[in-house]
Design a protein around this motif. Sequence first.
Motif, PDB file in Angstrom:
ATOM      1  N   GLY A  71       0.851  -1.184   0.000  1.00 16.15           N
ATOM      2  CA  GLY A  71       0.000   0.000   0.000  1.00 16.15           C
ATOM      3  C   GLY A  71       0.879   1.223   0.000  1.00 16.15           C
ATOM      4  O   GLY A  71       2.110   1.117   0.078  1.00 16.15           O
ATOM      5  N   PHE A  72       0.274   2.400  -0.046  1.00 15.19           N
ATOM      6  CA  PHE A  72       1.073   3.622  -0.097  1.00 15.19           C
ATOM      7  C   PHE A  72       1.668   3.968   1.272  1.00 15.19           C
ATOM      8  O   PHE A  72       0.977   3.948   2.283  1.00 15.19           O
ATOM      9  N   ALA A  73       2.925   4.313   1.279  1.00 11.07           N
ATOM     10  CA  ALA A  73       3.603   4.874   2.460  1.00 11.07           C
ATOM     11  C   ALA A  73       4.998   5.284   2.008  1.00 11.07           C
ATOM     12  O   ALA A  73       5.522   4.755   1.019  1.00 11.07           O
ATOM     13  N   LEU A  74       5.575   6.237   2.715  1.00 10.53           N
ATOM     14  CA  LEU A  74       6.951   6.658   2.421  1.00 10.53           C
ATOM     15  C   LEU A  74       7.762   6.594   3.708  1.00 10.53           C
ATOM     16  O   LEU A  74       7.229   6.853   4.789  1.00 10.53           O
ATOM     17  N   GLY A  75       9.047   6.281   3.570  1.00  7.63           N
ATOM     18  CA  GLY A  75       9.934   6.302   4.733  1.00  7.63           C
ATOM     19  C   GLY A  75       9.723   5.133   5.676  1.00  7.63           C
ATOM     20  O   GLY A  75       9.870   5.274   6.886  1.00  7.63           O
ATOM     21  N   ASN A  76       9.365   3.950   5.122  1.00  8.63           N
ATOM     22  CA  ASN A  76       9.107   2.783   5.966  1.00  8.63           C
ATOM     23  C   ASN A  76      10.115   1.675   5.645  1.00  8.63           C
ATOM     24  O   ASN A  76      10.467   1.489   4.490  1.00  8.63           O
ATOM     25  N   PRO A  77      10.536   0.922   6.663  1.00 13.08           N
ATOM     26  CA  PRO A  77      11.528  -0.120   6.391  1.00 13.08           C
ATOM     27  C   PRO A  77      10.976  -1.291   5.584  1.00 13.08           C
ATOM     28  O   PRO A  77      11.737  -1.992   4.937  1.00 13.08           O
ATOM     29  N   MET A  78       9.648  -1.519   5.623  1.00 12.49           N
ATOM     30  CA  MET A  78       9.084  -2.696   4.939  1.00 12.49           C
ATOM     31  C   MET A  78       7.989  -2.242   3.972  1.00 12.49           C
ATOM     32  O   MET A  78       6.851  -2.059   4.374  1.00 12.49           O
ATOM     33  N   ASN A  79       8.358  -2.039   2.704  1.00 11.28           N
ATOM     34  CA  ASN A  79       7.400  -1.488   1.747  1.00 11.28           C
ATOM     35  C   ASN A  79       7.701  -2.067   0.364  1.00 11.28           C
ATOM     36  O   ASN A  79       8.370  -1.451  -0.454  1.00 11.28           O
ATOM     37  N   LEU A  80       7.191  -3.266   0.114  1.00  8.78           N
ATOM     38  CA  LEU A  80       7.590  -4.006  -1.083  1.00  8.78           C
ATOM     39  C   LEU A  80       7.121  -3.348  -2.380  1.00  8.78           C
ATOM     40  O   LEU A  80       7.860  -3.319  -3.371  1.00  8.78           O
TER      41      LEU A  80
END
Length: 351
Positions: free
Chosen positions: A172-181
Amino acid sequence: MAKRRVAVVVGARGVIGGNLIDHLEATGEWEIVGLSRRGGVDTDRVRHIAVDLLDEHDAAEKLSELRDVTHIFYAAYQDRPSWAELVAPNVAMLVNTVNAIEPVAAGLEHISLMQGYKVYGAHLGPFKTPARESDPPHMPPEFNVDQQQFLEDRQRGTRWTWSAIRPSVVCGFALGNPMNLALVIAVYATMSKELGVPLRFPGKPGAYTSLIEMTDAGLLAEATVWAATTPERANQAFNINNGDLFRWDEMLPKIAEFFELDVAPPLPMSMDVVMADKEPVWNGLVAKHGLEPTPYSDVSSWAFGDFVFGWDYDVIADGSKARRLGFHRHVETAQMFLDIFRDLRARKIIP
Ligand SMILES: NC(=O)c1ccc[n+]([C@@H]2O[C@H](COP(=O)([O-])OP(=O)(O)OC[C@H]3O[C@@H](n4cnc5c(N)ncnc54)[C@H](OP(=O)(O)O)[C@@H]3O)[C@@H](O)[C@H]2O)c1
């Protein structure tokens, strides 16, 4: 008149928490408080509190006003270099949250805990698949298990209930996250195109053809609220996934087509290593296409890409328990990836 519901979303800036807030807000049925260190932009229904949940005094001070809370949705996360090191901070944040809110919120009905397939040992190696909620535990330490144990112990004799939600890789949408495939794939494909190279699967050879599944962040948000709001679903865990399985060798051509790239044979490599020097390429793309000025560090969960693309064994869990109990939404995973890429384009994160 509908009963007043007040949700605290713990981890409001996360890929899971952020999408959960969007869902709760869209229903029009909730007042929402979001907790994170960064804080956020308030809306009519969402109020953000910037708090460091690792600091019990900060948590007690900032959360003692949350007397109206009916539901706590816990999806905060502290990353650490080893599995064992994850335990202390992640248990402490949950404990500090519950210690601060539970004594003041007399109308507390439910605490929802976000977990994952780590409960089944998916991160350790070829685990028993499909994993089921009733499977026995693996060798500790495991922060998800310790968090659930804390909630189970704390809940006994109280009026509130708990649930534990176990998604696959969440997209899903997010920025600045360690787990964001999804962002890893979108930025990797975008950079491949910019550098004039075809799209190559960077993971382990066996990972290209193993079975895997994803969990759409919007579907996850719906399932999380579903499990938290009906007594029959209380005090138990649910696997939540899109409902379809795939192998990367089938998915990669669909992703390549979206980005107008050719697919070439896989080449195992560490994204964390080979993408480390690509900040100038990213900054050039941002300037050339007039993108939102997003720092390279905010779109670089390369280590997480290495982790997921390193699974040369099946990573699947049985999602039928939730469906038997009434949660029927499913998402076609190929379509989900393309929808997220379109959304990233619309937000001017990628060209
Ligand atoms: N992402 C996935 O693919 C995935 C898959 C399966 C399971 N899960 C599980 O789901 C849970 C949430 O993961 P996620 O990927 O959504 O995490 P995430 O994107 O890293 O979000 C973590 C959230 O916690 C907040 N946070 C971190 N430290 C904090 C602190 N000291 N005080 C207050 N807030 C703090 C962060 O905001 P600030 O940085 O602003 O504080 C952020 O809002 C984890 O248990 C994870 O293992 C994730």
